[in-house]
Design a protein around this motif. Structure first.
Motif, PDB file in Angstrom:
ATOM      1  N   VAL A 186       0.834  -1.193   0.149  1.00  0.00           N
ATOM      2  CA  VAL A 186       0.115   0.082  -0.155  1.00  0.00           C
ATOM      3  C   VAL A 186       0.918   1.289   0.064  1.00  0.00           C
ATOM      4  N   GLY A 187       0.306   2.381  -0.646  1.00  0.00           N
ATOM      5  CA  GLY A 187       1.110   3.381  -0.614  1.00  0.00           C
ATOM      6  C   GLY A 187       2.010   3.602  -1.496  1.00  0.00           C
ATOM      7  N   ARG A 188       2.986   4.492  -1.366  1.00  0.00           N
ATOM      8  CA  ARG A 188       4.140   4.909  -2.133  1.00  0.00           C
ATOM      9  C   ARG A 188       3.704   5.194  -3.685  1.00  0.00           C
ATOM     10  N   LYS A 189       2.597   5.683  -3.870  1.00  0.00           N
ATOM     11  CA  LYS A 189       2.021   6.166  -5.219  1.00  0.00           C
ATOM     12  C   LYS A 189       3.116   7.314  -6.038  1.00  0.00           C
ATOM     13  N   ASP A 190       3.395   8.112  -5.044  1.00  0.00           N
ATOM     14  CA  ASP A 190       4.354   9.261  -5.591  1.00  0.00           C
ATOM     15  C   ASP A 190       5.518   8.737  -6.101  1.00  0.00           C
ATOM     16  N   GLU A 191       6.262   7.844  -5.422  1.00  0.00           N
ATOM     17  CA  GLU A 191       7.543   7.284  -5.491  1.00  0.00           C
ATOM     18  C   GLU A 191       7.362   6.236  -6.949  1.00  0.00           C
ATOM     19  N   LEU A 192       6.201   5.684  -7.148  1.00  0.00           N
ATOM     20  CA  LEU A 192       6.031   4.495  -8.104  1.00  0.00           C
ATOM     21  C   LEU A 192       5.752   5.481  -9.368  1.00  0.00           C
ATOM     22  N   HIS A 193       5.132   6.720  -9.320  1.00  0.00           N
ATOM     23  CA  HIS A 193       5.081   7.702 -10.360  1.00  0.00           C
ATOM     24  C   HIS A 193       6.084   8.180 -10.750  1.00  0.00           C
ATOM     25  N   VAL A 194       6.974   8.577  -9.905  1.00  0.00           N
ATOM     26  CA  VAL A 194       8.616   9.139 -10.288  1.00  0.00           C
ATOM     27  C   VAL A 194       9.144   8.174 -11.120  1.00  0.00           C
ATOM     28  N   GLN A 243       3.387  -2.191 -16.045  1.00  0.00           N
ATOM     29  CA  GLN A 243       2.524  -2.314 -17.082  1.00  0.00           C
ATOM     30  C   GLN A 243       1.242  -1.224 -16.936  1.00  0.00           C
ATOM     31  N   GLN A 244       0.740  -1.525 -15.775  1.00  0.00           N
ATOM     32  CA  GLN A 244      -0.552  -0.570 -15.199  1.00  0.00           C
ATOM     33  C   GLN A 244      -0.184   0.948 -15.163  1.00  0.00           C
ATOM     34  N   ARG A 245       1.071   1.213 -15.336  1.00  0.00           N
ATOM     35  CA  ARG A 245       1.268   2.911 -15.204  1.00  0.00           C
ATOM     36  C   ARG A 245       1.300   3.188 -16.601  1.00  0.00           C
ATOM     37  N   GLY A 246       0.952   2.890 -17.572  1.00  0.00           N
ATOM     38  CA  GLY A 246       0.923   3.351 -18.902  1.00  0.00           C
ATOM     39  C   GLY A 246       2.013   3.226 -19.652  1.00  0.00           C
ATOM     40  N   LEU A 247       2.925   2.222 -19.260  1.00  0.00           N
ATOM     41  CA  LEU A 247       4.223   2.065 -20.120  1.00  0.00           C
ATOM     42  C   LEU A 247       4.093   0.998 -20.848  1.00  0.00           C
ATOM     43  N   ASP A 248       4.436   1.302 -22.264  1.00  0.00           N
ATOM     44  CA  ASP A 248       4.496   0.114 -23.593  1.00  0.00           C
ATOM     45  C   ASP A 248       5.292  -0.973 -23.139  1.00  0.00           C
ATOM     46  N   PRO A 249       4.429  -2.173 -23.062  1.00  0.00           N
ATOM     47  CA  PRO A 249       5.044  -3.189 -23.111  1.00  0.00           C
ATOM     48  C   PRO A 249       5.887  -3.988 -24.021  1.00  0.00           C
ATOM     49  N   ASN A 250       5.832  -3.267 -25.373  1.00  0.00           N
ATOM     50  CA  ASN A 250       6.850  -3.347 -26.529  1.00  0.00           C
ATOM     51  C   ASN A 250       7.770  -2.754 -26.480  1.00  0.00           C
ATOM     52  N   ARG A 251       7.978  -1.637 -25.581  1.00  0.00           N
ATOM     53  CA  ARG A 251       9.108  -0.873 -25.622  1.00  0.00           C
ATOM     54  C   ARG A 251      10.182  -1.192 -24.708  1.00  0.00           C
ATOM     55  N   TYR A 252       9.542  -1.854 -23.490  1.00  0.00           N
ATOM     56  CA  TYR A 252      10.365  -2.135 -22.094  1.00  0.00           C
ATOM     57  C   TYR A 252      10.380  -3.608 -21.626  1.00  0.00           C
ATOM     58  N   VAL A 253      11.583  -3.874 -21.217  1.00  0.00           N
ATOM     59  CA  VAL A 253      11.824  -5.104 -20.718  1.00  0.00           C
ATOM     60  C   VAL A 253      12.293  -4.834 -19.195  1.00  0.00           C
ATOM     61  N   VAL A 254      11.333  -5.067 -18.034  1.00  0.00           N
ATOM     62  CA  VAL A 254      11.502  -4.573 -16.991  1.00  0.00           C
ATOM     63  C   VAL A 254      11.934  -5.859 -15.843  1.00  0.00           C
ATOM     64  N   ILE A 255      12.938  -5.882 -15.303  1.00  0.00           N
ATOM     65  CA  ILE A 255      13.521  -6.984 -14.433  1.00  0.00           C
ATOM     66  C   ILE A 255      13.699  -6.534 -13.103  1.00  0.00           C
ATOM     67  N   TYR A 256      13.669  -7.312 -12.039  1.00  0.00           N
ATOM     68  CA  TYR A 256      13.815  -7.275 -10.805  1.00  0.00           C
ATOM     69  C   TYR A 256      15.073  -8.194 -10.504  1.00  0.00           C
ATOM     70  N   LEU A 257      16.171  -7.707 -10.001  1.00  0.00           N
ATOM     71  CA  LEU A 257      17.374  -8.709  -9.701  1.00  0.00           C
ATOM     72  C   LEU A 257      17.968  -8.435  -8.444  1.00  0.00           C
ATOM     73  N   PRO A 258      17.439  -9.125  -7.264  1.00  0.00           N
ATOM     74  CA  PRO A 258      18.290  -9.139  -6.094  1.00  0.00           C
ATOM     75  C   PRO A 258      19.666  -9.747  -6.017  1.00  0.00           C
ATOM     76  N   LEU A 259      20.448  -8.849  -5.986  1.00  0.00           N
ATOM     77  CA  LEU A 259      21.855  -9.068  -6.050  1.00  0.00           C
ATOM     78  C   LEU A 259      22.583  -9.677  -5.183  1.00  0.00           C
ATOM     79  N   ARG A 260      21.998  -9.960  -3.986  1.00  0.00           N
ATOM     80  CA  ARG A 260      22.323 -10.644  -2.967  1.00  0.00           C
ATOM     81  C   ARG A 260      22.386 -12.330  -3.305  1.00  0.00           C
TER      82      ARG A 260
END
Length: 160
Positions: A24-32, A67-84
């Motif tokens: 929950v929350g962090r809408k401003d940070e997600l928008h940035v 993708q729910q933030r209006g970002l084009d799924p054909n333009r981006y490949v977004v990954i989360y990588l925990p480096l630990r």
């Protein structure tokens, strides 16, 4: 009160929130974060702060919902990588982990053409840079949400 009974910060989380229904929350940070991706010149963003305040949860949630933030799924490949948790004790290991993460998120007809640029025998700094440039020429931008970057720097001997 006994020493160590309660954390100094009452808002300290027990661990990363992995269930998006509990975030929950962090809408401003997600928008940035999303707005920096959309710009003509996408920029790097560093999320810093004390331990256990939700940085990992924020990154993880962003990857699940970008993708729910209006970002084009054909333009981006977004990954989360925990480096630990990945084998990133070397620079080459880091590049290989990123390449593997990106390629695992490319689907369909694009996979073959985007895979070829990562097929270097030694995925060093130059080969990695060349692969990212080739992706950009093909209209794909990799977005790396790297968690616990400090671990990587420690492994590489760049911090104390």
């Amino acid at each position: 009160m006994t020493s160590g009974a309660l954390p100094a910060n009452p808002f300290v989380a027990a661990g990363m929130i992995e269930d998006p229904r509990l975030f929950v929350g962090r809408k401003d940070e997600l928008h940035v974060i999303a707005s920096r991706m959309k710009g003509d010149q996408p920029t790097s963003i560093n999320i810093v702060g004390e331990k256990h305040i939700g940085k990992s949860s924020l990154l993880h949630y962003f990857v699940l919902t970008w993708q729910q933030r209006g970002l084009d799924p054909n333009r981006y490949v977004v990954i989360y990588l925990p480096l630990r948790g990945v084998d990133c004790q070397t620079e080459t290991g880091f590049y290989e982990a990123v390449a593997e993460g990106l390629l695992s998120h490319v689907q369909g007809w694009q996979q073959r053409s985007l895979q070829n640029c990562w097929k270097s025998k030694l995925l060093n700094r130059q080969a990695f840079s060349d692969a990212v440039k080739e992706w950009k020429q093909q209209g794909k931008l990799p977005v790396l949400c790297l968690d616990d970057f400090e671990s990587l720097l420690k492994y590489l001997g760049l911090t104390h």
